[in-house]
Design an enzyme around this catalytic site. Structure first.
Site, mmCIF file in Angstrom:
data_model
loop_
_atom_site.group_PDB
_atom_site.id
_atom_site.type_symbol
_atom_site.label_atom_id
_atom_site.label_comp_id
_atom_site.label_asym_id
_atom_site.label_seq_id
_atom_site.Cartn_x
_atom_site.Cartn_y
_atom_site.Cartn_z
ATOM 1 N N HIS A 1 -20.214 19.404 -12.097
ATOM 2 C CA HIS A 1 -20.041 18.095 -12.738
ATOM 3 C C HIS A 1 -21.059 17.146 -12.134
ATOM 4 O O HIS A 1 -21.674 17.447 -11.117
ATOM 5 C CB HIS A 1 -18.621 17.561 -12.568
ATOM 6 C CG HIS A 1 -18.181 17.437 -11.148
ATOM 7 N ND1 HIS A 1 -17.824 18.535 -10.385
ATOM 8 C CD2 HIS A 1 -18.042 16.361 -10.333
ATOM 9 C CE1 HIS A 1 -17.469 18.134 -9.179
ATOM 10 N NE2 HIS A 1 -17.609 16.817 -9.115
ATOM 11 N N CYS B 1 -14.167 12.748 -4.255
ATOM 12 C CA CYS B 1 -15.474 13.416 -4.239
ATOM 13 C C CYS B 1 -16.506 12.407 -4.713
ATOM 14 O O CYS B 1 -16.194 11.232 -4.909
ATOM 15 C CB CYS B 1 -15.478 14.679 -5.096
ATOM 16 S SG CYS B 1 -15.254 14.380 -6.855
#
Length: 632
Positions: A554, A389
Site C-alpha cells: 500500500h 503505520c
C-alpha cells in the site's frame, strides 16, 4: 502480606498512577508550547522597565503574550489532545471566553477549557457519525464547531473567570492570616501552589508588596519582598530535571534555568511542575526552607525584586544582608533539588516483598515485547489502543482488526483503531508500530506507551497484550466497533471482486511484484496510474510483509490523494516472493478511502492468522477459494 496491607498498597499505587497520568496529561498540553514560554520569558527579561535592555515599545509585547497568546496555545493544544484538529479549534474558542472573563493570566482556566472543548466536539462527532448526508459534511462540521465553541466561550466567560478571581482573593487572604500568626515559613504551603497556577503576581504584588512596603518603611527592609521572589525553589526543580529528567524536559531545562535564575522569569519553571504534580512538594519545602533561612539570619530586601532574578534580589539587598539573601537562595535551591530528584527517580525503586516480586515475575513471562522503558506495570486504565503505520491503511488496519477481535473476545472495553503515524494524538494510551517506525512515532507523541512489533499478524504478541490487560481487569465491557453491518454488502459487491484475484503467478523480485500489483490496482480504477511509486516508497521505509506468508502493499501517507476509490486486489505466487528472507505467497494490494475497506480487512486478518490456511490459499488453483475466504 495481610489483606489490609495489600489494600493499602493497592490504594497508594492507584493514587500514584492517577497523579502520574494527570501529570502526563498536563504535560501534553504544556510541553509542545515551551518554546512560546521561552520566547515570552526572553522578551520580558530583556525589555520590561527593570529588564536588561529596557524598551517601552518592545515591552508592550509582554502583557498580551501572557494574557492571550500563551493561554490560547495551551487551550488549543489541550483541545487537540482530546479531540484532534476540531477539538483544538473548539478548545481555543472556549479558552478565549475564560481569558476575557478575568484580568489575570488564565493558564489554569485554559487547561480546563481546552480539554472540555475537545471532549465536547469529540462526543458530538461520535454521535453524528454516519448520519450526515453526503455533501453536507463540511456544513455540519463548520457550524457544529462554531456553535459548540460559542456556547462554551459564554459559559467559561461567565463562570470560570470569576471563579479563578475568587480563588486568587481567597489565597491572598489566607496568606495574610499566616503572616498575622507569625507562621511566615508556612506561607509557602499556599504561595508555591499559587505560583504554579500562575497567580504569582497576584500574590506578590497584591499581598506581599503592600506588607513589605509598610515594614520596610519602619525598619528599612522586609522579608515579605523575598517570599515569592526567591528563585531558589524553581532553580532546584530545574536542576533536578537537567540532571535526572528525561526527553524534552531534560533538554530544555538548561535554557529555562538561565531565563528563570538570571532573567527572573519564574513562570518558565511552572510547566515543569505541572508535568509531575508531586514536584509541588519540592517547591513548597524549598520555599519554606528559604523563608526559614531568612528568618534565622534576619534577612530581607529594601524593595521588591522585580523580576525575581538573582541580580534583582542582590540589587535590592541591604549592605548587611547579602549573607542572608544568598543563603536563602542556596538553601531553597538545595532542598527543592534533592526533594525533586527523589520524586523524579522514585518510580520503580520501591522495595518489593517476596509476594509482589513473584507476581511481577509471572507478569513479565507473559508480557508482550515492548520498546525500552514502556512496560504496562504502572498502567491501570487503558481505553484506547492504536496500531499505526506510515499511511494508516494496510498493515496497521490488519493488525488493528486482529487485536480488536481479541480485545472484544476478552470482554475489555478498549477502543482499538488504526491510524497514520502523523495523525497520532496524545490521548492514546498505547501505540503499536513496526519496530522500524517506533522511533518516528515517539517523535510525534510522547504520552502513550509505545510498543514495537516486527510482524503485524503476530497473534502471540496480541494474545500476551490482551492477557496482561485482562489480568488488570481494566474497564470490562465490550469494545467499540466502528464498521456497520450493512457495510458488508457494499464490500461484497465493490471492494473485492473476482477480477481482482490472479492465481499462479511466477516468482519475481519484491520490487517488480509491488509495481505489478500497483499497476493492476490502477487498471481496475482504484488508484492513479503512478500510485505504485508510493507503494515502493512505503516498502523502502518499512517492509509491507506482515507475516505468515502475506504481504500487504500500500502507499505512503502522501499517496492517499492518489486513491480514487476503495478496492482490494490479490496476487498469488505459489513459489513465493522474497521479502528480505521471508516468503510471501499472497500479495494483497489495498486502496483504502474512508473506512469502507475495514470489513474485508477484518476477514483478511482472520485468515492470515491461520498460517496453514494461508499455505492452502497460496497453492489453490480455484479463485473461489480465495474470494469466499476473504469476503465471507
Amino acid at each position: 502480606m495481610s489483606q489490609s496491607n495489600l489494600s493499602e498498597n493497592l490504594g497508594e499505587q492507584n493514587l500514584k498512577v492517577k497523579v502520574q497520568a494527570f501529570g502526563r496529561f498536563l504535560s501534553s498540553m504544556v510541553m509542545p508550547n515551551i518554546g512560546a514560554f521561552i520566547a515570552w520569558g526572553l522578551i520580558t527579561a530583556l525589555f520590561i522597565p527593570v529588564g536588561w535592555m529596557p524598551n517601552a515599545t518592545l515591552s508592550k509585547l509582554v502583557g498580551p503574550m501572557i494574557t492571550y497568546l500563551l493561554p490560547l496555545l495551551i487551550g488549543y493544544t489541550g483541545g487537540k489532545v482530546i479531540g484532534g484538529e476540531r477539538g483544538a479549534v473548539v478548545g481555543a474558542i472556549a479558552t478565549s471566553g475564560v481569558i476575557i472573563g478575568t484580568n489575570i493570566p488564565m493558564f489554569m482556566g485554559a487547561m480546563i477549557a481546552g480539554p472540555v472543548g475537545g471532549y465536547c466536539i469529540k462526543k458530538f462527532d461520535e454521535a453524528i457519525q454516519g448520519k450526515i448526508k453526503a455533501g453536507f459534511e463540511m456544513l455540519v462540521n463548520n457550524f457544529s464547531s462554531g456553535i459548540i465553541g460559542m456556547i462554551l466561550a459564554l459559559f467559561f466567560f461567565k463562570v470560570m473567570g470569576p471563579a479563578v478571581e475568587v480563588a486568587s482573593t481567597g489565597l491572598g487572604n489566607a496568606v495574610q492570616v499566616l503572616v498575622k500568626m507569625n507562621l511566615l515559613p508556612l506561607t509557602s504551603i499556599l504561595v508555591e501552589p499559587a505560583k504554579i497556577l500562575f497567580l504569582n503576581n497576584a500574590i506578590n504584588h497584591g499581598v506581599f508588596t503592600p506588607l513589605g512596603v509598610q515594614q520596610s518603611t519602619e525598619i528599612g527592609k522586609s522579608l515579605f519582598f523575598f517570599i515569592e521572589a526567591n528563585p531558589g525553589p524553581g532553580l532546584g526543580i530545574l536542576l533536578a530535571y537537567w540532571f535526572f529528567g528525561k526527553g524534552s524536559a531534560k533538554e530544555s531545562a538548561p535554557g529555562a534555568i538561565i531565563i528563570h535564575f538570571l532573567g527572573g522569569i519564574h513562570e518558565i519553571y511552572f510547566p515543569y511542575v505541572l508535568m509531575n504534580p508531586l514536584l509541588i512538594i519540592a517547591a513548597i519545602l524549598g520555599g519554606m526552607s528559604g523563608v526559614f533561612t531568612n528568618v534565622i539570619l534576619k534577612g530581607g530586601l529594601i524593595a521588591p525584586a522585580a523580576p525575581g532574578s538573582i541580580f534583582a534580589a542582590l540589587a535590592m539587598t541591604p549592605k548587611d544582608g547579602f549573607l542572608a539573601t544568598i543563603s536563602a537562595v542556596v538553601v531553597a535551591a538545595a532542598v527543592s533539588f534533592f526533594v525533586g530528584i527523589i520524586i523524579l527517580n522514585k518510580e520503580g525503586q520501591a522495595e518489593e516483598d517476596l509476594e509482589a516480586a513473584e507476581v511481577k515475575m509471572k507478569a513479565m513471562k507473559n508480557k508482550p515485547s515492548t520498546s525500552a522503558n514502556n512496560s504496562l506495570d504502572a498502567v491501570t486504565g487503558v481505553s484506547r489502543i492504536v496500531v499505526a503505520c506510515d499511511a494508516g491503511m494496510g498493515s496497521s488496519a490488519m493488525g488493528a482488526s486482529l487485536l480488536r477481535k481479541k480485545v472484544k473476545n476478552a470482554g475489555l472495553n478498549i477502543d482499538v483503531t488504526n491510524l497514520a503515524i502523523n495523525n497520532l494524538t496524545e490521548d492514546i494510551d498505547i501505540v503499536i508500530t513496526h519496530k522500524d517506525l517506533t522511533p518516528r512515532a515517539k517523535t510525534v507523541v510522547k504520552s502513550p506507551i509505545h510498543m514495537s512489533i516486527s510482524n503485524f499478524m503476530d497473534g502471540d504478541f496480541y494474545d500476551n497484550l490482551v492477557e496482561e490487560l485482562k489480568k488488570k481487569q481494566i474497564n470490562k465491557g465490550t469494545v467499540k466497533i466502528e464498521t456497520k453491518a450493512n457495510d458488508r454488502d457494499e464490500a461484497k459487491s465493490d471492494i473485492l471482486v473476482k477480477e481482482g484475484i490472479t492465481l499462479g503467478l511466477p516468482s519475481i523480485s519484491k520490487i517488480e511484484a509491488i509495481k505489478e500489483i500497483g499497476i493492476k490496482m490502477a487498471n481496475m480504477g482504484y488508484v492513479a496510474k503512478d500510485y505504485y511509486k508510493y507503494m515502493l516508497e512505503r516498502e523502502e521505509k518499512s517492509s509491507v510483509y506482515i507475516g505468515n506468508g502475506v504481504a500487504i502493499p500500500h502507499g505512503t501517507l502522501e499517496g492517499k490523494a492518489e486513491v480514487l476509490k476503495t478496492g482490494i486486489v490479490i496476487n498469488q505466487y505459489p513459489e513465493g516472493i522474497d521479502f528480505d528472507g521471508e516468503k510471501a505467497y499472497l500479495l494483497i494490494g489495498i486502496a483504502g478511502k474512508n473506512n469502507e475497506h475495514i470489513d474485508i480487512i477484518s476477514n483478511i486478518a482472520d485468515i492470515i492468522e491461520d498460517e496453514d490456511k494461508v499455505v492452502e490459499l497460496g497453492k489453490t488453483k480455484n479463485i473461489d477459494d480465495i474470494y469466499n475466504s476473504f469476503i465471507i
